[in-house]
Design an enzyme around this catalytic site. Structure first.
Site, PDB file in Angstrom:
ATOM      1  N   GLU A 180      32.733  71.707  61.926  1.00  0.00           N
ATOM      2  CA  GLU A 180      32.316  72.468  63.110  1.00  0.00           C
ATOM      3  C   GLU A 180      32.996  71.919  64.365  1.00  0.00           C
ATOM      4  O   GLU A 180      33.351  72.668  65.269  1.00  0.00           O
ATOM      5  CB  GLU A 180      30.777  72.425  63.237  1.00  0.00           C
ATOM      6  CG  GLU A 180      30.133  73.342  62.200  1.00  0.00           C
ATOM      7  CD  GLU A 180      28.744  72.923  61.763  1.00  0.00           C
ATOM      8  OE1 GLU A 180      28.122  72.072  62.422  1.00  0.00           O
ATOM      9  OE2 GLU A 180      28.284  73.459  60.724  1.00  0.00           O
ATOM     10  N   GLY A 221      26.382  75.864  55.435  1.00  0.00           N
ATOM     11  CA  GLY A 221      25.440  76.777  56.078  1.00  0.00           C
ATOM     12  C   GLY A 221      25.471  78.187  55.515  1.00  0.00           C
ATOM     13  O   GLY A 221      24.912  79.108  56.098  1.00  0.00           O
ATOM     14  N   HIS A 233      33.626  66.452  61.600  1.00  0.00           N
ATOM     15  CA  HIS A 233      32.893  67.548  60.950  1.00  0.00           C
ATOM     16  C   HIS A 233      33.664  68.851  61.184  1.00  0.00           C
ATOM     17  O   HIS A 233      34.233  69.065  62.251  1.00  0.00           O
ATOM     18  CB  HIS A 233      31.472  67.641  61.528  1.00  0.00           C
ATOM     19  CG  HIS A 233      30.611  68.566  60.732  1.00  0.00           C
ATOM     20  ND1 HIS A 233      30.678  69.931  60.874  1.00  0.00           N
ATOM     21  CD2 HIS A 233      29.706  68.322  59.752  1.00  0.00           C
ATOM     22  CE1 HIS A 233      29.823  70.488  60.015  1.00  0.00           C
ATOM     23  NE2 HIS A 233      29.221  69.525  59.320  1.00  0.00           N
ATOM     24  N   GLY A 280      22.799  69.353  55.704  1.00  0.00           N
ATOM     25  CA  GLY A 280      22.584  69.993  57.004  1.00  0.00           C
ATOM     26  C   GLY A 280      21.226  70.677  57.043  1.00  0.00           C
ATOM     27  O   GLY A 280      20.190  70.039  57.221  1.00  0.00           O
ATOM     28  N   GLY A 281      21.236  71.986  56.827  1.00  0.00           N
ATOM     29  CA  GLY A 281      20.024  72.809  56.931  1.00  0.00           C
ATOM     30  C   GLY A 281      18.801  72.209  56.250  1.00  0.00           C
ATOM     31  O   GLY A 281      17.713  72.167  56.841  1.00  0.00           O
ATOM     32  N   GLU A 320      33.279  68.305  52.389  1.00  0.00           N
ATOM     33  CA  GLU A 320      32.458  69.465  52.754  1.00  0.00           C
ATOM     34  C   GLU A 320      33.323  70.722  52.785  1.00  0.00           C
ATOM     35  O   GLU A 320      33.976  71.004  53.802  1.00  0.00           O
ATOM     36  CB  GLU A 320      31.839  69.255  54.141  1.00  0.00           C
ATOM     37  CG  GLU A 320      30.910  68.066  54.229  1.00  0.00           C
ATOM     38  CD  GLU A 320      29.866  68.268  55.315  1.00  0.00           C
ATOM     39  OE1 GLU A 320      28.685  68.164  54.999  1.00  0.00           O
ATOM     40  OE2 GLU A 320      30.246  68.542  56.463  1.00  0.00           O
ATOM     41  N   ASN A 347      22.276  65.649  58.516  1.00  0.00           N
ATOM     42  CA  ASN A 347      22.963  66.034  59.745  1.00  0.00           C
ATOM     43  C   ASN A 347      22.105  67.100  60.421  1.00  0.00           C
ATOM     44  O   ASN A 347      22.118  68.253  60.003  1.00  0.00           O
ATOM     45  CB  ASN A 347      24.352  66.577  59.370  1.00  0.00           C
ATOM     46  CG  ASN A 347      25.113  67.115  60.568  1.00  0.00           C
ATOM     47  OD1 ASN A 347      24.681  66.953  61.703  1.00  0.00           O
ATOM     48  ND2 ASN A 347      26.242  67.770  60.314  1.00  0.00           N
ATOM     49  N   LYS A 401      22.455  68.431  63.183  1.00  0.00           N
ATOM     50  CA  LYS A 401      23.275  69.305  64.041  1.00  0.00           C
ATOM     51  C   LYS A 401      22.577  69.489  65.402  1.00  0.00           C
ATOM     52  O   LYS A 401      21.895  68.582  65.844  1.00  0.00           O
ATOM     53  CB  LYS A 401      23.566  70.627  63.334  1.00  0.00           C
ATOM     54  CG  LYS A 401      24.187  70.391  61.957  1.00  0.00           C
ATOM     55  CD  LYS A 401      24.836  71.591  61.365  1.00  0.00           C
ATOM     56  CE  LYS A 401      25.431  71.222  60.017  1.00  0.00           C
ATOM     57  NZ  LYS A 401      26.136  72.329  59.374  1.00  0.00           N
ATOM     58  N   SER A 419      25.480  73.250  51.962  1.00  0.00           N
ATOM     59  CA  SER A 419      24.333  73.964  51.381  1.00  0.00           C
ATOM     60  C   SER A 419      23.641  73.210  50.257  1.00  0.00           C
ATOM     61  O   SER A 419      23.174  73.819  49.295  1.00  0.00           O
ATOM     62  CB  SER A 419      24.763  75.360  50.897  1.00  0.00           C
ATOM     63  OG  SER A 419      25.193  76.148  51.973  1.00  0.00           O
TER      64      SER A 419
HETATM   65  P1  PGA Z   1      24.549  72.599  55.332  1.00  0.00           P
HETATM   66  O1  PGA Z   1      25.426  71.669  56.300  1.00  0.00           O
HETATM   67  O2  PGA Z   1      23.845  71.690  54.363  1.00  0.00           O
HETATM   68  O3  PGA Z   1      23.613  73.328  56.238  1.00  0.00           O
HETATM   69  O4  PGA Z   1      25.507  73.511  54.628  1.00  0.00           O
HETATM   70  C1  PGA Z   1      26.102  70.538  55.815  1.00  0.00           C
HETATM   71  C2  PGA Z   1      26.938  69.949  56.916  1.00  0.00           C
HETATM   72  O5  PGA Z   1      27.534  70.711  57.672  1.00  0.00           O
HETATM   73  O6  PGA Z   1      27.042  68.710  57.053  1.00  0.00           O
END
Ligand code: PGA
Length: 256
Positions: free
Chosen positions: A101, A177, A99, A238-239, A171, A13, A15, A217
Protein backbone atom coordinates in the site's frame (compact mmCIF):
# COMPACT_ATOMS: atom_id res chain seq x y z
CA UNK A 1 7.11 -23.51 9.71
CA UNK A 2 10.28 -25.06 10.93
CA UNK A 3 10.81 -24.19 14.56
CA UNK A 4 14.06 -26.04 14.78
CA UNK A 5 15.78 -23.34 12.79
CA UNK A 6 13.72 -20.18 13.06
CA UNK A 7 11.06 -18.25 14.92
CA UNK A 8 7.38 -18.33 14.12
CA UNK A 9 5.99 -14.80 14.04
CA UNK A 10 2.39 -13.65 13.86
CA UNK A 11 2.13 -9.92 13.23
CA UNK A 12 -1.04 -7.85 13.07
CA UNK A 13 -1.06 -4.88 10.74
CA UNK A 14 -3.88 -2.66 11.97
CA UNK A 15 -3.33 -0.27 9.03
CA UNK A 16 -5.18 3.06 9.40
CA UNK A 17 -7.90 1.60 11.62
CA UNK A 18 -9.14 2.10 15.19
CA UNK A 19 -9.02 5.30 17.22
CA UNK A 20 -6.51 6.11 19.93
CA UNK A 21 -9.36 5.79 22.43
CA UNK A 22 -9.98 2.23 21.25
CA UNK A 23 -6.51 0.72 21.37
CA UNK A 24 -6.50 0.08 25.11
CA UNK A 25 -9.64 -2.06 24.91
CA UNK A 26 -8.29 -3.86 21.85
CA UNK A 27 -5.02 -4.60 23.62
CA UNK A 28 -6.74 -5.85 26.77
CA UNK A 29 -8.90 -8.28 24.78
CA UNK A 30 -5.95 -9.52 22.77
CA UNK A 31 -3.84 -9.99 25.90
CA UNK A 32 -6.49 -12.18 27.45
CA UNK A 33 -7.30 -14.15 24.33
CA UNK A 34 -3.75 -14.84 23.21
CA UNK A 35 -2.59 -16.24 26.54
CA UNK A 36 -2.33 -19.80 25.23
CA UNK A 37 0.08 -19.08 22.40
CA UNK A 38 3.37 -20.67 23.25
CA UNK A 39 5.29 -21.14 20.11
CA UNK A 40 5.22 -17.82 18.29
CA UNK A 41 6.32 -14.25 18.73
CA UNK A 42 3.30 -11.94 18.54
CA UNK A 43 3.56 -8.42 17.14
CA UNK A 44 0.90 -5.72 16.87
CA UNK A 45 1.51 -2.79 14.51
CA UNK A 46 -0.89 0.08 15.19
CA UNK A 47 -0.78 3.57 13.65
CA UNK A 48 1.92 5.91 15.03
CA UNK A 49 -0.51 7.83 17.26
CA UNK A 50 -1.36 4.63 19.15
CA UNK A 51 2.15 3.27 19.66
CA UNK A 52 2.62 4.70 23.16
CA UNK A 53 -0.68 3.37 24.44
CA UNK A 54 -0.08 -0.01 22.80
CA UNK A 55 3.34 -0.24 24.45
CA UNK A 56 1.78 0.59 27.80
CA UNK A 57 -1.04 -1.91 27.36
CA UNK A 58 1.25 -4.73 26.25
CA UNK A 59 3.87 -4.10 28.93
CA UNK A 60 4.84 -7.25 30.85
CA UNK A 61 3.29 -9.54 28.29
CA UNK A 62 4.76 -11.30 25.31
CA UNK A 63 3.11 -9.14 22.67
CA UNK A 64 5.61 -6.79 21.04
CA UNK A 65 4.77 -3.56 19.26
CA UNK A 66 5.73 -2.61 15.72
CA UNK A 67 5.28 0.49 13.56
CA UNK A 68 3.81 0.44 10.07
CA UNK A 69 6.33 2.79 8.51
CA UNK A 70 9.49 4.72 9.31
CA UNK A 71 11.71 7.40 7.81
CA UNK A 72 14.82 6.51 5.85
CA UNK A 73 16.58 9.41 7.60
CA UNK A 74 18.10 9.41 11.07
CA UNK A 75 17.00 12.87 12.21
CA UNK A 76 16.67 16.44 11.02
CA UNK A 77 14.40 18.71 9.00
CA UNK A 78 11.98 16.12 7.56
CA UNK A 79 8.55 17.44 8.48
CA UNK A 80 6.02 14.76 9.22
CA UNK A 81 8.51 11.89 9.35
CA UNK A 82 9.30 9.57 12.27
CA UNK A 83 12.84 8.25 12.63
CA UNK A 84 13.92 4.72 13.54
CA UNK A 85 15.69 6.08 16.64
CA UNK A 86 12.49 7.72 17.82
CA UNK A 87 10.62 4.43 17.46
CA UNK A 88 13.37 2.50 19.21
CA UNK A 89 13.53 5.00 22.06
CA UNK A 90 9.78 4.66 22.56
CA UNK A 91 10.12 0.88 22.97
CA UNK A 92 9.01 -0.23 19.51
CA UNK A 93 10.69 -3.44 18.39
CA UNK A 94 9.56 -4.07 14.80
CA UNK A 95 8.75 -1.97 11.76
CA UNK A 96 6.89 -2.89 8.58
CA UNK A 97 8.80 -1.59 5.57
CA UNK A 98 7.73 -1.49 1.92
CA UNK A 99 4.13 -2.56 2.37
CA UNK A 100 2.47 -2.71 -1.05
CA UNK A 101 0.00 0.00 0.00
CA UNK A 102 2.92 2.36 0.64
CA UNK A 103 4.55 1.34 -2.63
CA UNK A 104 1.28 1.91 -4.52
CA UNK A 105 -0.15 5.02 -2.83
CA UNK A 106 2.96 6.83 -1.64
CA UNK A 107 5.43 5.96 -4.35
CA UNK A 108 7.76 3.97 -2.12
CA UNK A 109 10.50 2.57 -4.34
CA UNK A 110 12.87 -0.35 -3.80
CA UNK A 111 15.64 2.21 -3.18
CA UNK A 112 13.64 3.91 -0.45
CA UNK A 113 12.76 0.52 1.05
CA UNK A 114 16.45 -0.38 1.13
CA UNK A 115 17.37 2.92 2.82
CA UNK A 116 14.63 2.43 5.43
CA UNK A 117 15.82 -1.11 6.12
CA UNK A 118 19.38 0.12 6.68
CA UNK A 119 18.53 2.99 9.04
CA UNK A 120 16.09 0.76 10.94
CA UNK A 121 18.68 -1.96 11.48
CA UNK A 122 21.21 0.67 12.57
CA UNK A 123 18.71 1.87 15.16
CA UNK A 124 18.15 -1.68 16.43
CA UNK A 125 14.67 -2.23 14.99
CA UNK A 126 13.63 -5.49 13.30
CA UNK A 127 12.35 -4.74 9.80
CA UNK A 128 9.43 -6.75 8.39
CA UNK A 129 10.11 -6.23 4.69
CA UNK A 130 7.09 -6.70 2.43
CA UNK A 131 7.40 -8.01 -1.12
CA UNK A 132 4.86 -9.35 -3.58
CA UNK A 133 3.47 -9.31 -7.08
CA UNK A 134 0.31 -7.90 -8.68
CA UNK A 135 -2.23 -10.20 -10.32
CA UNK A 136 -0.99 -9.09 -13.74
CA UNK A 137 2.60 -9.97 -12.85
CA UNK A 138 1.49 -13.39 -11.58
CA UNK A 139 -0.41 -14.01 -14.81
CA UNK A 140 2.63 -12.98 -16.81
CA UNK A 141 4.65 -15.59 -14.92
CA UNK A 142 7.17 -13.14 -13.49
CA UNK A 143 6.38 -13.62 -9.79
CA UNK A 144 9.61 -15.39 -8.81
CA UNK A 145 11.81 -13.00 -10.76
CA UNK A 146 10.07 -9.90 -9.43
CA UNK A 147 10.00 -11.03 -5.81
CA UNK A 148 13.67 -12.09 -6.01
CA UNK A 149 14.53 -8.62 -7.29
CA UNK A 150 12.54 -6.91 -4.52
CA UNK A 151 14.31 -9.02 -1.90
CA UNK A 152 17.77 -8.40 -3.37
CA UNK A 153 17.19 -4.65 -3.56
CA UNK A 154 15.74 -4.44 -0.05
CA UNK A 155 18.77 -6.24 1.38
CA UNK A 156 21.39 -4.55 -0.75
CA UNK A 157 24.37 -3.36 1.24
CA UNK A 158 23.55 -5.48 4.29
CA UNK A 159 26.03 -7.98 5.66
CA UNK A 160 25.11 -11.43 6.98
CA UNK A 161 25.03 -10.24 10.58
CA UNK A 162 22.48 -7.53 9.67
CA UNK A 163 20.35 -9.87 7.60
CA UNK A 164 20.02 -12.47 10.34
CA UNK A 165 17.53 -10.22 12.13
CA UNK A 166 15.40 -9.30 9.14
CA UNK A 167 11.91 -10.71 8.56
CA UNK A 168 10.49 -11.00 5.06
CA UNK A 169 6.74 -10.96 4.42
CA UNK A 170 5.53 -12.31 1.11
CA UNK A 171 2.27 -10.54 0.36
CA UNK A 172 0.81 -11.09 -3.09
CA UNK A 173 -0.95 -7.80 -3.84
CA UNK A 174 -3.93 -9.57 -5.38
CA UNK A 175 -4.57 -11.30 -2.07
CA UNK A 176 -4.43 -8.24 0.20
CA UNK A 177 -7.79 -7.22 1.56
CA UNK A 178 -9.55 -9.07 -1.25
CA UNK A 179 -10.55 -12.26 0.52
CA UNK A 180 -8.48 -14.18 -2.03
CA UNK A 181 -5.79 -16.02 -0.10
CA UNK A 182 -3.00 -17.56 -2.11
CA UNK A 183 -3.22 -21.34 -1.77
CA UNK A 184 -0.79 -22.75 0.77
CA UNK A 185 1.20 -24.29 -2.07
CA UNK A 186 1.38 -21.02 -4.03
CA UNK A 187 2.43 -19.10 -0.93
CA UNK A 188 4.98 -21.69 0.11
CA UNK A 189 6.48 -21.84 -3.36
CA UNK A 190 7.28 -18.14 -3.34
CA UNK A 191 8.57 -18.29 0.25
CA UNK A 192 10.88 -21.15 -0.78
CA UNK A 193 12.10 -19.03 -3.65
CA UNK A 194 12.76 -16.12 -1.30
CA UNK A 195 14.76 -18.43 0.95
CA UNK A 196 16.85 -19.60 -1.97
CA UNK A 197 17.56 -15.99 -2.95
CA UNK A 198 18.81 -15.38 0.59
CA UNK A 199 20.84 -18.60 0.43
CA UNK A 200 22.55 -17.46 -2.75
CA UNK A 201 23.37 -14.10 -1.16
CA UNK A 202 24.24 -15.08 2.41
CA UNK A 203 24.61 -18.86 2.57
CA UNK A 204 22.60 -21.78 3.91
CA UNK A 205 22.94 -21.02 7.61
CA UNK A 206 21.47 -17.52 7.32
CA UNK A 207 18.73 -18.55 4.90
CA UNK A 208 17.63 -21.31 7.27
CA UNK A 209 17.44 -18.90 10.18
CA UNK A 210 15.33 -16.17 8.57
CA UNK A 211 11.59 -16.05 9.24
CA UNK A 212 9.52 -15.62 6.10
CA UNK A 213 5.86 -14.75 6.62
CA UNK A 214 2.86 -14.92 4.35
CA UNK A 215 0.33 -12.09 4.22
CA UNK A 216 -2.87 -11.55 2.25
CA UNK A 217 -6.39 -12.25 3.54
CA UNK A 218 -5.22 -14.68 6.20
CA UNK A 219 -8.31 -15.80 8.10
CA UNK A 220 -9.20 -18.17 10.89
CA UNK A 221 -10.03 -20.68 8.15
CA UNK A 222 -6.81 -20.49 6.16
CA UNK A 223 -4.21 -19.86 8.86
CA UNK A 224 -3.57 -23.43 10.05
CA UNK A 225 -2.80 -24.82 6.62
CA UNK A 226 -0.66 -21.84 5.62
CA UNK A 227 1.41 -22.11 8.80
CA UNK A 228 1.87 -25.85 8.30
CA UNK A 229 3.89 -25.23 5.14
CA UNK A 230 7.64 -25.74 5.56
CA UNK A 231 8.81 -22.33 4.34
CA UNK A 232 6.03 -20.18 5.85
CA UNK A 233 7.07 -19.08 9.33
CA UNK A 234 3.95 -17.21 10.31
CA UNK A 235 1.78 -14.42 9.01
CA UNK A 236 1.29 -10.70 8.54
CA UNK A 237 -2.40 -10.31 9.21
CA UNK A 238 -4.39 -7.24 8.15
CA UNK A 239 -8.19 -7.29 8.32
CA UNK A 240 -8.43 -10.30 10.62
CA UNK A 241 -6.11 -8.69 13.18
CA UNK A 242 -8.70 -6.00 13.89
CA UNK A 243 -10.91 -8.48 15.75
CA UNK A 244 -9.05 -9.79 18.80
CA UNK A 245 -10.99 -13.10 18.71
CA UNK A 246 -10.03 -13.77 15.10
CA UNK A 247 -6.46 -12.64 15.60
CA UNK A 248 -6.13 -14.84 18.67
CA UNK A 249 -7.50 -17.81 16.70
CA UNK A 250 -4.90 -17.16 14.00
CA UNK A 251 -2.21 -17.00 16.67
CA UNK A 252 -3.50 -20.32 18.02
CA UNK A 253 -3.22 -21.81 14.54
CA UNK A 254 0.55 -21.47 14.87
CA UNK A 255 0.53 -23.88 17.84
CA UNK A 256 1.31 -26.88 15.68
P1 PGA B 1 -5.16 -8.45 4.78
O1 PGA B 1 -3.87 -7.50 4.83
O2 PGA B 1 -4.92 -9.57 5.75
O3 PGA B 1 -6.30 -7.58 5.15
O4 PGA B 1 -5.26 -8.97 3.37
C1 PGA B 1 -2.57 -8.02 4.96
C2 PGA B 1 -1.57 -6.91 4.84
O5 PGA B 1 -1.77 -6.03 4.01
O6 PGA B 1 -0.55 -6.88 5.56
Amino acid sequence: MNRKYRKTIIAGNLKMNLLPSEIKGYAESLRQLSGKAKHCDIVVCPPFVMLSQALKSFRDCRIAVGAQNVSDKESGAYTGEVSPNQLKDLGVKYVIIGHSERRAYYGETDELVSAKVKTSINAGLIPIICVGETLKQREQGVTDELVAMQVKLALSGLNAENVRHVIIAYEPIWAIGTGKTATSEQANEVCTNIRSVIRSLYGARISRAISILYGGSISTKTAYELFSMPDIDGGLVGGASLKPTDFAAIIDASNQ
